[in-house]
Design a protein around this motif. Structure first.
Motif, PDB file in Angstrom:
ATOM      1  N   LYS A  18       0.818  -1.221   0.000  1.00 40.63           N
ATOM      2  CA  LYS A  18       0.000   0.000   0.000  1.00 40.63           C
ATOM      3  C   LYS A  18       0.850   1.268   0.000  1.00 40.63           C
ATOM      4  O   LYS A  18       0.676   2.149  -0.828  1.00 40.63           O
ATOM      5  CB  LYS A  18      -0.922   0.018   1.237  1.00 40.63           C
ATOM      6  CG  LYS A  18      -1.876  -1.141   1.290  1.00 40.63           C
ATOM      7  CD  LYS A  18      -2.626  -1.207   2.602  1.00 40.63           C
ATOM      8  CE  LYS A  18      -1.744  -1.600   3.772  1.00 40.63           C
ATOM      9  NZ  LYS A  18      -1.160  -2.954   3.673  1.00 40.63           N
ATOM     10  N   SER A  19       1.775   1.316   0.974  1.00 41.78           N
ATOM     11  CA  SER A  19       2.600   2.528   1.083  1.00 41.78           C
ATOM     12  C   SER A  19       3.511   2.662  -0.129  1.00 41.78           C
ATOM     13  O   SER A  19       3.749   3.776  -0.616  1.00 41.78           O
ATOM     14  CB  SER A  19       3.438   2.489   2.363  1.00 41.78           C
ATOM     15  OG  SER A  19       2.610   2.349   3.493  1.00 41.78           O
ATOM     16  N   SER A  20       3.984   1.528  -0.646  1.00 35.39           N
ATOM     17  CA  SER A  20       4.848   1.572  -1.835  1.00 35.39           C
ATOM     18  C   SER A  20       4.084   2.111  -3.032  1.00 35.39           C
ATOM     19  O   SER A  20       4.619   2.871  -3.844  1.00 35.39           O
ATOM     20  CB  SER A  20       5.367   0.181  -2.181  1.00 35.39           C
ATOM     21  OG  SER A  20       6.117  -0.338  -1.124  1.00 35.39           O
ATOM     22  N   GLY A  33      11.308   5.119   5.614  1.00 35.72           N
ATOM     23  CA  GLY A  33      11.413   5.725   6.949  1.00 35.72           C
ATOM     24  C   GLY A  33      10.538   5.073   8.001  1.00 35.72           C
ATOM     25  O   GLY A  33      10.552   5.488   9.156  1.00 35.72           O
ATOM     26  N   GLU A  34       9.787   4.039   7.637  1.00 36.27           N
ATOM     27  CA  GLU A  34       8.844   3.478   8.601  1.00 36.27           C
ATOM     28  C   GLU A  34       9.534   2.572   9.622  1.00 36.27           C
ATOM     29  O   GLU A  34      10.319   1.702   9.257  1.00 36.27           O
ATOM     30  CB  GLU A  34       7.749   2.675   7.886  1.00 36.27           C
ATOM     31  CG  GLU A  34       6.741   3.566   7.195  1.00 36.27           C
ATOM     32  CD  GLU A  34       5.635   2.801   6.493  1.00 36.27           C
ATOM     33  OE1 GLU A  34       4.522   3.332   6.430  1.00 36.27           O
ATOM     34  OE2 GLU A  34       5.879   1.678   6.015  1.00 36.27           O
ATOM     35  N   ALA A  35       9.215   2.756  10.901  1.00 33.95           N
ATOM     36  CA  ALA A  35       9.782   1.902  11.950  1.00 33.95           C
ATOM     37  C   ALA A  35       9.313   0.477  11.733  1.00 33.95           C
ATOM     38  O   ALA A  35       8.127   0.227  11.546  1.00 33.95           O
ATOM     39  CB  ALA A  35       9.336   2.397  13.327  1.00 33.95           C
ATOM     40  N   ILE A  38       6.782  -1.280   8.818  1.00 35.56           N
ATOM     41  CA  ILE A  38       5.331  -1.406   8.722  1.00 35.56           C
ATOM     42  C   ILE A  38       4.672  -0.055   8.996  1.00 35.56           C
ATOM     43  O   ILE A  38       5.238   0.805   9.664  1.00 35.56           O
ATOM     44  CB  ILE A  38       4.747  -2.464   9.702  1.00 35.56           C
ATOM     45  CG1 ILE A  38       5.088  -2.112  11.144  1.00 35.56           C
ATOM     46  CG2 ILE A  38       5.228  -3.851   9.360  1.00 35.56           C
ATOM     47  CD1 ILE A  38       4.330  -2.937  12.163  1.00 35.56           C
ATOM     48  N   THR A  39       3.476   0.111   8.437  1.00 34.07           N
ATOM     49  CA  THR A  39       2.721   1.341   8.661  1.00 34.07           C
ATOM     50  C   THR A  39       1.938   1.180   9.953  1.00 34.07           C
ATOM     51  O   THR A  39       1.271   0.177  10.149  1.00 34.07           O
ATOM     52  CB  THR A  39       1.788   1.598   7.476  1.00 34.07           C
ATOM     53  OG1 THR A  39       2.573   1.666   6.290  1.00 34.07           O
ATOM     54  CG2 THR A  39       1.025   2.894   7.658  1.00 34.07           C
ATOM     55  N   GLN A  40       2.062   2.168  10.857  1.00 32.33           N
ATOM     56  CA  GLN A  40       1.383   2.060  12.155  1.00 32.33           C
ATOM     57  C   GLN A  40       0.489   3.256  12.432  1.00 32.33           C
ATOM     58  O   GLN A  40      -0.002   3.437  13.534  1.00 32.33           O
ATOM     59  CB  GLN A  40       2.405   1.910  13.271  1.00 32.33           C
ATOM     60  CG  GLN A  40       3.326   0.725  13.051  1.00 32.33           C
ATOM     61  CD  GLN A  40       4.255   0.463  14.215  1.00 32.33           C
ATOM     62  OE1 GLN A  40       4.063  -0.452  14.971  1.00 32.33           O
ATOM     63  NE2 GLN A  40       5.274   1.285  14.354  1.00 32.33           N
ATOM     64  N   ILE A  75      -5.120   8.594   1.350  1.00 29.78           N
ATOM     65  CA  ILE A  75      -4.965   8.172   2.747  1.00 29.78           C
ATOM     66  C   ILE A  75      -4.329   6.792   2.770  1.00 29.78           C
ATOM     67  O   ILE A  75      -4.831   5.864   2.137  1.00 29.78           O
ATOM     68  CB  ILE A  75      -6.343   8.065   3.446  1.00 29.78           C
ATOM     69  CG1 ILE A  75      -7.143   9.341   3.278  1.00 29.78           C
ATOM     70  CG2 ILE A  75      -6.182   7.615   4.898  1.00 29.78           C
ATOM     71  CD1 ILE A  75      -7.076  10.300   4.405  1.00 29.78           C
ATOM     72  N   ASP A  76      -3.224   6.683   3.486  1.00 25.11           N
ATOM     73  CA  ASP A  76      -2.548   5.390   3.640  1.00 25.11           C
ATOM     74  C   ASP A  76      -2.993   4.795   4.977  1.00 25.11           C
ATOM     75  O   ASP A  76      -3.157   5.518   5.955  1.00 25.11           O
ATOM     76  CB  ASP A  76      -1.028   5.616   3.645  1.00 25.11           C
ATOM     77  CG  ASP A  76      -0.246   4.299   3.562  1.00 25.11           C
ATOM     78  OD1 ASP A  76      -0.866   3.247   3.276  1.00 25.11           O
ATOM     79  OD2 ASP A  76       0.981   4.340   3.774  1.00 25.11           O
ATOM     80  N   THR A  77      -3.208   3.500   5.008  1.00 20.38           N
ATOM     81  CA  THR A  77      -3.627   2.846   6.256  1.00 20.38           C
ATOM     82  C   THR A  77      -2.690   1.683   6.579  1.00 20.38           C
ATOM     83  O   THR A  77      -2.041   1.160   5.683  1.00 20.38           O
ATOM     84  CB  THR A  77      -5.068   2.293   6.152  1.00 20.38           C
ATOM     85  OG1 THR A  77      -5.080   1.208   5.210  1.00 20.38           O
ATOM     86  CG2 THR A  77      -6.057   3.357   5.731  1.00 20.38           C
ATOM     87  N   PRO A  78      -2.652   1.273   7.837  1.00 15.37           N
ATOM     88  CA  PRO A  78      -1.808   0.120   8.189  1.00 15.37           C
ATOM     89  C   PRO A  78      -2.496  -1.195   7.825  1.00 15.37           C
ATOM     90  O   PRO A  78      -3.714  -1.297   7.898  1.00 15.37           O
ATOM     91  CB  PRO A  78      -1.666   0.218   9.719  1.00 15.37           C
ATOM     92  CG  PRO A  78      -2.313   1.498  10.119  1.00 15.37           C
ATOM     93  CD  PRO A  78      -3.261   1.873   9.033  1.00 15.37           C
TER      94      PRO A  78
HETATM   95 MG   LIG Z   1       2.258   0.689   4.618  1.00 18.02          MG
END
Ligand SMILES: [Mg+2]
Ligand SMILES: Nc1nc2c(ncn2[C@@H]2O[C@H](COP(=O)(O)OP(=O)(O)OP(=O)(O)O)[C@@H](O)[C@H]2O)c(=O)[nH]1
Length: 585
Positions: A18-20, A33-35, A38-40, A75-78
């Motif tokens: 998703k984020s990609s 940059g995500e810890a 994963i998206t949190q 909107i990005d979601t985890p």
């Molecule tokens: Mg993500």
């Protein structure tokens, strides 16, 4: 009247891309940059229409429609299982959604959950069948999926079709929804379009963008009631300290307009609070609001849908992410009522006993609660913000009775040192907290069992040395060597026949009186009620008298006992069983 930008949420299973996908559409790199990779948290970014046109190129002409949307708010979601509440919020905000599915993995639990959420809100969506580049033999030819498809080998083409029909089949079976590869869709209102793509290799993304733009335009035309000049309605994404401004709110404005000097009502855990907008700042286009490098520009007003940084006077102290913010447009009572109805179901169930958890936002606190409940870890207190003295003293009160609960877990907050009695763990990856807690519990268990072990009579074998009965009786004093184990004062001694003879009143090592002595040492012991030469014999060996109950306890705690102690216990059991064959079983 200005048109409202549509909100497009990206949902799907963890790691499906998703984020990609958003990174590639925006030409950004939030994923790096995500810890924990994963998206949190929910992310928001603006893509203006000119960029959409540029990205889609000639494909845009295929749409054959006049575009009046000002742009898109993404909107990005985890995707991680724990973040259901953030997916719901992301799904709830969306006008249209993109469900990302890894084409190689197909449907997964959070894919199903995401689609269920979208169906419950009646949100139209498309499926991005991502990571097509990982299909064996896939060759990269063109950024356009179809152009690329015709150049693939027959095997790869068949593979893609097979994978797509698996998705089509699942959509039908699970949701009774019709689904088709996008170029074969005849009616976008009846069929869900699937776009095979690769977020990483930037294939099929023009198509994704073109289709959602077309859907957005149609959506806008069919929903003329969307009145951006109405009161601003938003959701707080993050509460941040900003240099020179103090506490600011990162907000997704999903409806209406917000202006400087507007009166607003903000939801907090202690109810709706009134405040006034001091300043508004627009984030940079194509940059996620979570991105620390985002540059903000002051503006007089913002129109939905957009991300915006809000600075307020008398901002409520207990303001937290996930809460609503609405401008009143004069009707304060009505706004308060509306906010109240939205925050009423925001409570976190806690238990009478348990650990304490803290998090930076409501969404992450809910996620942490959910994870801990799954692991059956009781939670006594769950709250938002940094760890307070009260949290520590609350956790400390668990120390005596339930040492496993004298623990505070914190997500994305200020780190604190553990105290003597309270274990404090603060992490920026939610799963790491659970792992750390499990480790802590194991350690504690070990400690508790070690303490129990300490209460039991120590296994020991001693030998009375030749010519070393220094005194015969009252008490008998003899020189002994510890053959195995640890000799302690006050233990009882038995002989090879299993008869209890005496207890070890005191131990002297190198003229010092000691409470214990280890294997290999030669010490003098004083033994009341026995006579040297009669019960205590030179060259003879004696054992500690371990009773049956203690022996059973030793068996339970087997994993904490040394091999040597096990051997001694075995010898003692053999002796005891001469008198009672069932001893210790
Ligand atoms: Mg993500
Ligand atoms: N080969 C390949 N790898 C991809 C593709 N899309 C994403 N990835 C990789 O898959 C991993 C996960 O990607 P993300 O974009 O973080 O996935 P996500 O869905 O946002 O994950 P969560 O937000 O944690 O649910 C990363 O290592 C990406 O580089 C793709 O199209 N092809």
């Amino acid at each position: 009247m200005a048109n409202r930008a549509p909100i497009i949420s990206v949902l799907g299973h963890v790691d499906h891309g998703k984020s990609s996908l958003l990174d590639s559409l925006r030409d950004s790199n939030i994923v790096r940059g995500e810890a924990g990779g994963i998206t949190q948290a929910i992310g928001a970014s603006i893509m203006p229409l000119e960029i959409i046109r540029k990205r889609c190129g000639a494909l845009m002409d295929q749409l054959n429609m006049k575009l009046t949307i000002p742009g898109i708010l993404f909107i990005d979601t985890p995707g991680h299982a724990a973040f259901t509440s953030l997916r719901k919020r992301g799904g709830n905000l969306a006008d249209i959604a993109i469900v990302v599915i890894d084409i190689n993995e197909g449907f997964k639990p959070q894919t199903l959950e995401a689609i269920e959420i979208l169906r419950s809100y009646k949100t139209p969506f498309i499926i991005a069948a991502n990571k097509a580049d990982l299909l064996p033999g896939y060759q990269i030819h063109s950024s356009n999926f179809l152009a690329s498809f015709s150049k693939q080998t027959e095997k790869v083409q068949t593979d893609i079709e097979t994978k797509l029909y698996e998705i089509v089949g699942k959509m039908h079976e699970k949701f009774g929804m019709e689904c088709e590869r996008y170029d074969r869709v005849s009616d976008y209102t009846k069929q869900v379009a699937i776009v095979p793509c690769s977020a990483l290799k930037k294939i099929g993304l023009e198509e994704v963008l073109m289709i959602i733009t077309g859907m957005s335009q149609r959506f806008l035309e069919q929903n003329l009631s969307l009145n951006v000049s109405g009161p601003g309605k938003g959701v707080i994404l993050e509460v941040k300290e900003t240099v020179g401004l103090g506490t600011t709110l990162d907000v997704i404005l999903y409806d209406g307009t917000l202006r400087v000097s507007d009166e607003v009502v903000i939801g907090t855990l202690s109810g709706p609070k009134e405040a006034k907008i001091k300043a508004l700042f627009m984030p940079q286009e194509l940059t996620d609001m979570r991105d620390k490098k985002n540059k903000y520009k002051p503006v007089k007003e913002v129109v939905a849908a957009t991300g915006v940084k809000v600075s307020c006077s008398n901002i409520p102290e207990d303001v937290i992410a996930g809460m609503p913010i609405h401008s009143t447009k004069g009707d304060v009572a009505e706004t308060i009522k509306s906010i109240n109805s939205q925050i009423q179901n925001v409570t976190i169930d806690t238990d009478k006993k348990g650990i304490i958890i803290k998090a930076d936002t409501l969404g992450s606190l809910e996620a942490l609660t959910k994870l801990l409940k799954e692991k059956e870890v009781p939670i006594r207190k769950a709250s938002i913000g940094n760890i307070t003295k009260k949290d520590i003293s609350d956790a400390e009160s668990n120390f005596e009775e339930e040492p496993m609960h004298s623990c505070i877990l914190g997500f994305n907050i200020k780190d604190e040192e553990s105290t003597d009695k309270v274990k404090i763990v603060v992490r920026d990856v939610i799963y790491a907290l659970i792992d750390e807690y499990e480790l802590f519990v194991k350690e504690k268990e070990k400690e508790v069992e070690a303490r129990e072990l300490d209460k039991l009579t120590k296994p020991v074998i001693i030998e009375v040395l030749q010519n070393c009965i220094f005194r015969q009786s009252n008490p008998c004093i003899a020189g002994v060597e510890i053959l195995k184990g640890t000799l302690k004062t006050n233990i009882n001694l038995i002989n090879r026949a299993g008869d209890r003879l005496t207890n070890v009143k005191s131990i002297q090592a190198d003229k010092d009186s000691v409470n214990s002595a280890e294997k290999g040492r030669q010490v003098a012991v004083s033994l009341p009620k026995v006579v040297g030469g009669r019960q205590i014999l030179e060259g003879e060996i004696y054992y500690s008298d371990i009773n049956e109950e203690e022996f059973k306890k030793y068996k339970e705690l087997k994993k904490y006992i040394t091999e040597e102690d096990k051997e001694i216990l075995k010898d003692i059991a053999e002796i005891k069983r001469k008198q009672n064959p069932m001893w210790g079983t």
